[in-house]
Scaffold this motif. Structure first.
Motif, PDB file in Angstrom:
ATOM      1  N   HIS A  64       0.825  -1.212   0.000  1.00  0.00           N
ATOM      2  CA  HIS A  64       0.000   0.000   0.000  1.00  0.00           C
ATOM      3  C   HIS A  64       0.855   1.256   0.000  1.00  0.00           C
ATOM      4  N   GLU A  65       1.994   1.235   0.651  1.00  0.00           N
ATOM      5  CA  GLU A  65       2.896   2.390   0.605  1.00  0.00           C
ATOM      6  C   GLU A  65       3.405   2.602  -0.819  1.00  0.00           C
ATOM      7  N   GLU A  66       3.764   1.504  -1.480  1.00  0.00           N
ATOM      8  CA  GLU A  66       4.236   1.611  -2.866  1.00  0.00           C
ATOM      9  C   GLU A  66       3.115   2.096  -3.789  1.00  0.00           C
ATOM     10  N   ALA A  67       1.891   1.588  -3.540  1.00  0.00           N
ATOM     11  CA  ALA A  67       0.752   2.023  -4.362  1.00  0.00           C
ATOM     12  C   ALA A  67       0.449   3.503  -4.132  1.00  0.00           C
ATOM     13  N   ALA A  68       0.541   3.904  -2.851  1.00  0.00           N
ATOM     14  CA  ALA A  68       0.304   5.329  -2.546  1.00  0.00           C
ATOM     15  C   ALA A  68       1.342   6.200  -3.245  1.00  0.00           C
ATOM     16  N   ALA A  69       2.593   5.744  -3.233  1.00  0.00           N
ATOM     17  CA  ALA A  69       3.655   6.507  -3.894  1.00  0.00           C
ATOM     18  C   ALA A  69       3.429   6.558  -5.415  1.00  0.00           C
ATOM     19  N   GLU A  70       2.957   5.449  -5.971  1.00  0.00           N
ATOM     20  CA  GLU A  70       2.720   5.394  -7.409  1.00  0.00           C
ATOM     21  C   GLU A  70       1.582   6.345  -7.815  1.00  0.00           C
ATOM     22  N   TRP A  71       0.470   6.373  -7.034  1.00  0.00           N
ATOM     23  CA  TRP A  71      -0.635   7.266  -7.345  1.00  0.00           C
ATOM     24  C   TRP A  71      -0.234   8.720  -7.104  1.00  0.00           C
ATOM     25  N   GLN A  72       0.672   8.951  -6.149  1.00  0.00           N
ATOM     26  CA  GLN A  72       1.182  10.292  -5.928  1.00  0.00           C
ATOM     27  C   GLN A  72       1.977  10.757  -7.154  1.00  0.00           C
ATOM     28  N   ARG A  73       2.752   9.840  -7.714  1.00  0.00           N
ATOM     29  CA  ARG A  73       3.513  10.158  -8.925  1.00  0.00           C
ATOM     30  C   ARG A  73       2.576  10.479 -10.091  1.00  0.00           C
ATOM     31  N   LYS A  74       1.489   9.685 -10.203  1.00  0.00           N
ATOM     32  CA  LYS A  74       0.521   9.915 -11.274  1.00  0.00           C
ATOM     33  C   LYS A  74      -0.202  11.246 -11.092  1.00  0.00           C
ATOM     34  N   ALA A  75      -0.476  11.584  -9.841  1.00  0.00           N
ATOM     35  CA  ALA A  75      -1.128  12.877  -9.591  1.00  0.00           C
ATOM     36  C   ALA A  75      -0.212  14.014 -10.005  1.00  0.00           C
ATOM     37  N   LYS A  80       1.148  18.239 -14.048  1.00  0.00           N
ATOM     38  CA  LYS A  80       2.029  18.749 -15.096  1.00  0.00           C
ATOM     39  C   LYS A  80       1.276  18.884 -16.413  1.00  0.00           C
ATOM     40  N   LYS A  81       0.354  17.989 -16.618  1.00  0.00           N
ATOM     41  CA  LYS A  81      -0.430  18.013 -17.868  1.00  0.00           C
ATOM     42  C   LYS A  81      -1.662  18.891 -17.729  1.00  0.00           C
ATOM     43  N   ALA A  82      -1.740  19.577 -16.586  1.00  0.00           N
ATOM     44  CA  ALA A  82      -2.858  20.498 -16.337  1.00  0.00           C
ATOM     45  C   ALA A  82      -4.193  19.780 -16.340  1.00  0.00           C
ATOM     46  N   ASN A  83      -4.199  18.551 -15.899  1.00  0.00           N
ATOM     47  CA  ASN A  83      -5.430  17.768 -15.793  1.00  0.00           C
ATOM     48  C   ASN A  83      -5.775  17.602 -14.312  1.00  0.00           C
ATOM     49  N   ASP A  84      -6.514  18.653 -13.818  1.00  0.00           N
ATOM     50  CA  ASP A  84      -6.816  18.670 -12.389  1.00  0.00           C
ATOM     51  C   ASP A  84      -7.740  17.517 -11.974  1.00  0.00           C
ATOM     52  N   ASP A  85      -8.713  17.178 -12.808  1.00  0.00           N
ATOM     53  CA  ASP A  85      -9.641  16.100 -12.434  1.00  0.00           C
ATOM     54  C   ASP A  85      -8.889  14.774 -12.275  1.00  0.00           C
ATOM     55  N   LEU A  86      -8.003  14.504 -13.225  1.00  0.00           N
ATOM     56  CA  LEU A  86      -7.229  13.263 -13.137  1.00  0.00           C
ATOM     57  C   LEU A  86      -6.281  13.304 -11.944  1.00  0.00           C
ATOM     58  N   ALA A  87      -5.760  14.499 -11.664  1.00  0.00           N
ATOM     59  CA  ALA A  87      -4.878  14.637 -10.510  1.00  0.00           C
ATOM     60  C   ALA A  87      -5.639  14.378  -9.214  1.00  0.00           C
ATOM     61  N   ARG A  88      -6.871  14.936  -9.121  1.00  0.00           N
ATOM     62  CA  ARG A  88      -7.685  14.702  -7.927  1.00  0.00           C
ATOM     63  C   ARG A  88      -7.961  13.206  -7.743  1.00  0.00           C
ATOM     64  N   ALA A  89      -8.311  12.507  -8.819  1.00  0.00           N
ATOM     65  CA  ALA A  89      -8.601  11.068  -8.736  1.00  0.00           C
ATOM     66  C   ALA A  89      -7.373  10.292  -8.274  1.00  0.00           C
ATOM     67  N   ALA A  90      -6.193  10.675  -8.811  1.00  0.00           N
ATOM     68  CA  ALA A  90      -4.957   9.993  -8.421  1.00  0.00           C
ATOM     69  C   ALA A  90      -4.632  10.250  -6.952  1.00  0.00           C
ATOM     70  N   LEU A  91      -4.841  11.513  -6.517  1.00  0.00           N
ATOM     71  CA  LEU A  91      -4.591  11.835  -5.113  1.00  0.00           C
ATOM     72  C   LEU A  91      -5.548  11.086  -4.183  1.00  0.00           C
ATOM     73  N   GLU A  92      -6.799  10.928  -4.672  1.00  0.00           N
ATOM     74  CA  GLU A  92      -7.777  10.161  -3.882  1.00  0.00           C
ATOM     75  C   GLU A  92      -7.294   8.712  -3.702  1.00  0.00           C
ATOM     76  N   ARG A  93      -6.817   8.136  -4.776  1.00  0.00           N
ATOM     77  CA  ARG A  93      -6.288   6.769  -4.684  1.00  0.00           C
ATOM     78  C   ARG A  93      -5.055   6.727  -3.780  1.00  0.00           C
ATOM     79  N   SER A  94      -4.182   7.690  -3.921  1.00  0.00           N
ATOM     80  CA  SER A  94      -2.959   7.726  -3.113  1.00  0.00           C
ATOM     81  C   SER A  94      -3.298   7.835  -1.628  1.00  0.00           C
ATOM     82  N   LEU A  95      -4.265   8.697  -1.308  1.00  0.00           N
ATOM     83  CA  LEU A  95      -4.668   8.864   0.092  1.00  0.00           C
ATOM     84  C   LEU A  95      -5.275   7.582   0.643  1.00  0.00           C
ATOM     85  N   SER A  96      -6.066   6.909  -0.164  1.00  0.00           N
ATOM     86  CA  SER A  96      -6.685   5.657   0.275  1.00  0.00           C
ATOM     87  C   SER A  96      -5.613   4.610   0.593  1.00  0.00           C
TER      88      SER A  96
END
Length: 224
Positions: A64-75, A80-96
């Motif tokens: 789960h730590e590795e998954a959180a780090a991976e979703w943090q990277r995706k966020a 960087k790609k200015a995709n806030d919605d996708l960033a929010r979804a990735a951060l949600e996964r990372s937080l979970s």
């Protein structure tokens, strides 16, 4: 845990008290060692299971730590790609995943504490088993020696009683022999006295006969 309660009961067992209350101390001591060996085997099994669970929890925490780090990277990539919605979804996964990792981390700490408790119980039970084995061997030897000494004392007492009885019998035989000897001497003494008395009578009768003969002889001489 019921297992730890049983182990605690064995660890608190007082051998001297158990022996005093036992009808067969040797059998009780052997059974106590057997119970400890069985409990030791169960504790070893539980320790192995607990350690395996600890490794599993640690593995889940890391995943789960590795998954959180991976979703943090995706966020960060979405930002960087200015995709806030996708960033929010990735951060949600990372937080979970971070929350899940924290939960597993807490379980891991609890499991480590349980493993340490089981290991301590295992060490104490191993030490108690070794002490009990040595103590049991000594107590069993003492118990057997006491029985041997008791039987030897009974045998000596029986021999002493037999010797005393034989001595009394020999004394009775000697006394009876002395009494018989005394009676024989008395009888012989009585017999000697009786013979002497008859000898006196016979001598007196012989003297009387000689006296009569002399008188008769004297009477015939006077007549001539």
């Amino acid at each position: 845990m019921a297992l730890l309660e049983r182990v605690g009961t064995l660890l608190r067992a007082n051998l001297n008290d158990l022996i005093e209350k036992a009808e067969d101390p040797e059998k009780l001591l052997k059974q106590l060692v057997l119970d400890m060996e069985n409990q030791l085997l169960q504790v070893k099994t539980q320790v192995a299971i607990a350690i395996a669970d600890e490794h599993l929890l640690d593995k889940k925490r890391k995943e789960h730590e590795e998954a959180a780090a991976e979703w943090q990277r995706k966020a960060e990539l979405a930002v960087k790609k200015a995709n806030d919605d996708l960033a929010r979804a990735a951060l949600e996964r990372s937080l979970s995943h971070k929350q899940m990792a924290a939960g597993f981390a807490q379980q891991l700490e609890d499991q480590k504490a349980e493993v340490e408790t089981l290991k301590n119980a295992l060490r104490r039970l191993q030490q108690k088993l070794e002490e009990t084995r040595s103590r049991c061997e000594m107590l069993i030897a003492q118990h057997r020696r006491a029985r041997v000494v008791g039987r030897a004392a009974q045998a000596r007492q029986a021999i002493d009683n037999k010797d005393r009885a034989a001595g009394m019998q020999r004394m009775r035989v000697r006394i009876a022999g002395s009494e018989a000897s005394n009676a024989a001497h008395e009888e012989l003494a009585d017999a000697d006295t009786l013979e002497d008395r008859f000898a006196v009578l016979e001598r007196e009768e012989q003297i009387e006969a000689l006296l009569r003969d002399l008188k008769e002889q004297h009477g015939r001489d006077a007549a001539v």
